[in-house]
Design a protein around this motif. Structure first.
Motif: not given
Ligand code: C5P
Length: 227
Positions: A93, A95, A97, A99, A126-127, A149-150, A153, A168, A172
């Motif tokens: 992941m 991308a 995304v 929040d 968002n989810p 995940g990524f 920061e 994190k 996650k």
């Molecule tokens: O919580 P944060 O946005 O820092 O987390 C980053 C990681 O979570 C990334 O791998 C990102 O693709 C994923 N992510 C997600 N759904 C979101 C926010 C982030 O899957 N709503």
């Protein structure tokens, strides 16, 4: 990179920044270029994987030889990821995304004449796609899926950055977390990157710096080493 070491593996990579519409002409976005995720997709393909790239907005061309799925918003990305994860071996992941998204998408252009000097936006959460997948996995779904995940920061202090990363990955439920520092001139549009890869226990399993392609290979090395 061990050539062919991902032969026959199904790898799904998300890349780029999501855009959350406000009205037909405006969106809330972020500065992700998609370069690191695209490099991971290209590197996985070069190592023999069957690659699906789930692309939010990219500033670079997707690599040849991968299946491309486009997704603009966080919720579109969630649907694409949930579909693709069902028969994937590895999900990365990368991308960025959003929040939050606007609570209301106005169906005609917001006009300043109707707004006055300030405009307040109301946003809803968002989810969290990665956290939801991590939770599903803990409940026994997606057996055999490697989840990466990524964490981008802006924290300047390395120890504090790693502490954030450890919190994190626990939150996650991923197998690996790629932590990188981003800022006005770091991380996003550049070809270089510098990352630390943490495992589920929060221990450093890899540190890599260099081109996004070489960093991609080090990240894939860390994933292969999980087996
Ligand atoms: O919580 P944060 O946005 O820092 O987390 C980053 C990681 O979570 C990334 O791998 C990102 O693709 C994923 N992510 C997600 N759904 C979101 C926010 C982030 O899957 N709503």
């Amino acid at each position: 990179a061990a050539s062919g070491d991902l032969s026959g593996r199904r790898v799904v990579v998300t890349a780029g920044g999501t855009r959350e519409p406000l009205d037909p002409v405006r969106f809330l976005g972020n500065r992700s270029s998609g370069r690191q995720g695209v490099a991971i997709a290209a590197a996985a393909r070069a190592r023999g994987a069957e690659v699906t790239l789930i692309a939010a907005h990219l500033e670079v061309a997707p690599p040849e030889g991968v299946t491309l799925v486009e997704a603009s918003t966080a919720r579109e990305l969630q649907h694409a990821v949930t579909d693709a994860a069902a028969d994937a071996d590895i999900l990365v992941m990368a991308a960025a995304v959003a929040d939050y998204r606007p609570a209301v998408v106005v169906d005609s252009k917001i006009k300043k004449e109707a707004q006055g000097d300030t405009l307040e936006l109301s946003l809803v959460k968002n989810p969290d796609i990665l956290a939801e997948l991590g939770a599903s996995r803990r409940a026994g779904e997606y057996p055999g899926l490697r989840l990466v995940g990524f964490a981008a920061e802006t924290e300047p202090d390395q120890a504090a950055l790693l502490e954030m990363g450890r919190a994190k990955i626990a939150r996650k439920g991923a197998d690996l977390l790629v932590v990188n520092r981003v800022g006005w001139t770091q991380g996003f549009a550049t070809d270089g990157n510098s990352v630390v890869v943490l495992d589920g226990a929060g221990d450093i399993v890899s540190e890599a710096a260099g081109s996004k392609m070489s960093v991609a290979d080090r990240i894939l090395d860390a994933i292969v080493a999980l087996d």
